[in-house]
Write a protein that holds these residues in place. Sequence first.
Motif, PDB file in Angstrom:
ATOM      1  N   ASP A  69      36.575 -96.899 -50.324  1.00  0.00           N
ATOM      2  CA  ASP A  69      36.263 -97.086 -48.903  1.00  0.00           C
ATOM      3  C   ASP A  69      37.391 -97.804 -48.178  1.00  0.00           C
ATOM      4  O   ASP A  69      38.152 -98.567 -48.771  1.00  0.00           O
ATOM      5  CB  ASP A  69      34.975 -97.906 -48.747  1.00  0.00           C
ATOM      6  CG  ASP A  69      33.756 -97.112 -49.154  1.00  0.00           C
ATOM      7  OD1 ASP A  69      33.872 -95.880 -49.234  1.00  0.00           O
ATOM      8  OD2 ASP A  69      32.708 -97.727 -49.398  1.00  0.00           O
ATOM      9  N   ARG A  95      36.881-100.322 -41.616  1.00  0.00           N
ATOM     10  CA  ARG A  95      36.964 -99.685 -40.299  1.00  0.00           C
ATOM     11  C   ARG A  95      36.315-100.611 -39.278  1.00  0.00           C
ATOM     12  O   ARG A  95      35.128-100.906 -39.356  1.00  0.00           O
ATOM     13  CB  ARG A  95      36.268 -98.326 -40.308  1.00  0.00           C
ATOM     14  CG  ARG A  95      36.910 -97.368 -41.285  1.00  0.00           C
ATOM     15  CD  ARG A  95      36.588 -95.925 -40.971  1.00  0.00           C
ATOM     16  NE  ARG A  95      37.264 -95.031 -41.883  1.00  0.00           N
ATOM     17  CZ  ARG A  95      38.530 -94.641 -41.780  1.00  0.00           C
ATOM     18  NH1 ARG A  95      39.257 -95.084 -40.779  1.00  0.00           N
ATOM     19  NH2 ARG A  95      39.081 -93.824 -42.649  1.00  0.00           N
ATOM     20  N   VAL A  96      37.111-101.096 -38.351  1.00  0.00           N
ATOM     21  CA  VAL A  96      36.593-102.042 -37.367  1.00  0.00           C
ATOM     22  C   VAL A  96      37.004-101.630 -35.972  1.00  0.00           C
ATOM     23  O   VAL A  96      38.061-101.040 -35.763  1.00  0.00           O
ATOM     24  CB  VAL A  96      37.095-103.476 -37.649  1.00  0.00           C
ATOM     25  CG1 VAL A  96      36.426-104.048 -38.862  1.00  0.00           C
ATOM     26  CG2 VAL A  96      38.599-103.499 -37.835  1.00  0.00           C
ATOM     27  N   ASP A  97      36.125-101.936 -35.044  1.00  0.00           N
ATOM     28  CA  ASP A  97      36.401-101.673 -33.634  1.00  0.00           C
ATOM     29  C   ASP A  97      36.423-103.035 -32.944  1.00  0.00           C
ATOM     30  O   ASP A  97      35.398-103.717 -32.866  1.00  0.00           O
ATOM     31  CB  ASP A  97      35.292-100.784 -33.058  1.00  0.00           C
ATOM     32  CG  ASP A  97      35.519-100.494 -31.581  1.00  0.00           C
ATOM     33  OD1 ASP A  97      36.673-100.640 -31.137  1.00  0.00           O
ATOM     34  OD2 ASP A  97      34.556-100.132 -30.895  1.00  0.00           O
ATOM     35  N   ARG A 115      28.380-105.610 -38.511  1.00  0.00           N
ATOM     36  CA  ARG A 115      29.834-105.756 -38.462  1.00  0.00           C
ATOM     37  C   ARG A 115      30.404-105.930 -39.865  1.00  0.00           C
ATOM     38  O   ARG A 115      31.483-105.426 -40.187  1.00  0.00           O
ATOM     39  CB  ARG A 115      30.218-106.951 -37.583  1.00  0.00           C
ATOM     40  CG  ARG A 115      29.697-106.878 -36.163  1.00  0.00           C
ATOM     41  CD  ARG A 115      30.222-105.677 -35.386  1.00  0.00           C
ATOM     42  NE  ARG A 115      31.654-105.731 -35.134  1.00  0.00           N
ATOM     43  CZ  ARG A 115      32.207-106.369 -34.110  1.00  0.00           C
ATOM     44  NH1 ARG A 115      31.443-107.023 -33.251  1.00  0.00           N
ATOM     45  NH2 ARG A 115      33.509-106.354 -33.942  1.00  0.00           N
ATOM     46  N   ARG A 152      31.261-102.879 -41.957  1.00  0.00           N
ATOM     47  CA  ARG A 152      32.549-102.232 -41.711  1.00  0.00           C
ATOM     48  C   ARG A 152      33.661-102.874 -42.516  1.00  0.00           C
ATOM     49  O   ARG A 152      34.740-102.304 -42.665  1.00  0.00           O
ATOM     50  CB  ARG A 152      32.874-102.277 -40.223  1.00  0.00           C
ATOM     51  CG  ARG A 152      31.854-101.516 -39.391  1.00  0.00           C
ATOM     52  CD  ARG A 152      32.264-101.398 -37.952  1.00  0.00           C
ATOM     53  NE  ARG A 152      31.315-100.593 -37.203  1.00  0.00           N
ATOM     54  CZ  ARG A 152      31.525-100.168 -35.974  1.00  0.00           C
ATOM     55  NH1 ARG A 152      32.655-100.471 -35.360  1.00  0.00           N
ATOM     56  NH2 ARG A 152      30.630 -99.444 -35.347  1.00  0.00           N
ATOM     57  N   ARG A 172      28.078-104.396 -47.626  1.00  0.00           N
ATOM     58  CA  ARG A 172      26.843-103.727 -47.223  1.00  0.00           C
ATOM     59  C   ARG A 172      25.669-104.232 -48.048  1.00  0.00           C
ATOM     60  O   ARG A 172      25.792-104.499 -49.240  1.00  0.00           O
ATOM     61  CB  ARG A 172      26.983-102.212 -47.410  1.00  0.00           C
ATOM     62  CG  ARG A 172      28.155-101.602 -46.648  1.00  0.00           C
ATOM     63  CD  ARG A 172      28.184-100.089 -46.805  1.00  0.00           C
ATOM     64  NE  ARG A 172      29.312 -99.516 -46.092  1.00  0.00           N
ATOM     65  CZ  ARG A 172      30.467 -99.201 -46.654  1.00  0.00           C
ATOM     66  NH1 ARG A 172      30.647 -99.409 -47.952  1.00  0.00           N
ATOM     67  NH2 ARG A 172      31.444 -98.681 -45.945  1.00  0.00           N
TER      68      ARG A 172
END
Length: 541
Positions: free
Chosen positions: A322, A325-327, A434, A437, A441
């Motif tokens: 994996d 992935r962050v925004d 958050r 990401r 998890r």
Amino acid sequence: MHTSLTCSSLSFSWADGTPVLDGLDISFGPGRTGLVGVNGAGKSTLLKLIAGELTPTEGTVRVAGEVGYLPQNVTLDTASKVDEALGIAARRAALHAIEAGDVAAEHFETIGDDWDVEERALALLGELGLGHIGLDRTTGELSGGESVLLRLAALLLRRPDVLLLDEPTNNLDLYARRRLYEAVRSWPGVMVVVSHDRDLLELVDQIADLRGGEVTWYGGNYSAYEAALATEQEAAERMVRVAEADLKRQKRELVEAHTKLARRTRYANKMYENKREPRAVMKLRKRSAQVSAGKHRIMHEEKLTAARERLDEAVEAVRDDDEIRVDLPYTAVPPGRTVLTLQDLELAHGARVRGGLELRGPERVALIGRNGAGKTTLLRTIAGELAPVSGLVAAHVPHRFLPQRLDVLDDGLTVAENVARFAPGATDNRVRARLARFLFRGARADQRAGTLSGGERFRAALAALMLAEPAPQLLMLDEPTNNLDLASVRQLTTALESYEGALLVAGHDLPFLESVGITRWLVVEEGELKEITPEDVRYSA
């Protein structure tokens, strides 16, 4: 007899029950082995078990010979002298006593046959680039990189049969790394090295890939491993496509078989209702059709189940590492905005910034230089952890600093609780969404920080800082690739691609620095901070 190292049915779990290894069997023979695997696979834990620093939950470790271990985080008694850290203080004192005329028997017993111990120690220090420190200085005067090399020198002087190195190039500048590479090349016994340093892994004889609790062996160095892995993955992906096609075909054949059997059943029922044949014959035909339908149904369902199992096995063989992935829209800095100002700065340990220096907009700045030059001191001063001796330091935007020690985390708290400390206004659901990401998890977010591997700990610390409120528009990282495997370095690179603020990174990992799009290079050299061109970087790092 050849020196060897064997682990049988080795299992280990942390005190809270978190499993790390379960029934691992692995053996190492003469030569250099690179132990690789994703963070959390258990690489460092395995070395600690072999070194005797941890006790296995189950299983055994058998070593033919003495073990030497260089941990990730080297700590020395800052009050001790160099000869004490090398383990030769008693022999050296006895030697000096004899040279001064004291011929007591205990001095000769202490020395044994090691009459050249002082010469060997000084020669080894010279080979590792530590010839300038001598044997009488206190270790508290040494930089982090010099401490690592001194600990390695102590191991080499002991000449253990098995040498375990856990991320040995952490904190080493390029000059010191080259010295360590030479020591690795000339090692004659069993060596197991865990590292994210690509150049170091090019020196090994074989790669042991620890994944999912099992080890796969690959002959050759890291380049050979990558090539073999790429071939394996291509074959695995082809098998997935074949298995998917087979599953579709089996599903189609099952539908067709049901359709045919339904037609036969309707025909048999119609014949029975119209009574065109003797009753006994019709009953026999009907029963035969039902038996045949059952056999066909079972046969096709078994084929479908087997096809699904083949697809599952094929998918499992394909690696799915994996990516973070962050925004992070609130980290954006407008071009031209002043982020940081340094003016006529003198740091606590002597480095200077003459005149003025500014960072503007979303610049990506690399801070390089020899070990002990003052890079960490400069970052800590900007972060407000240290006061400057004189001059001005002004950060004009929200900022965060991730130190080498990763001590921003509270080991007694879970990952989610640690992140919540930096974002007290966020709901638990928001924190966990958050964190997912950042690859924490479900239950992983509830793991205590004290049980995380080096790479997981870094990822948790990075999540805490990047998700903090207010969002940092200046992010400072000190040697961020220390303790990270190569897959995690790629994950970090991906995460930083999403970061829209200004970035200031101190480090020696040039491939990583180049991969994150550095726009400006600063070097701490001869006590001063200077700007250099990209072409000069490799001579200054």
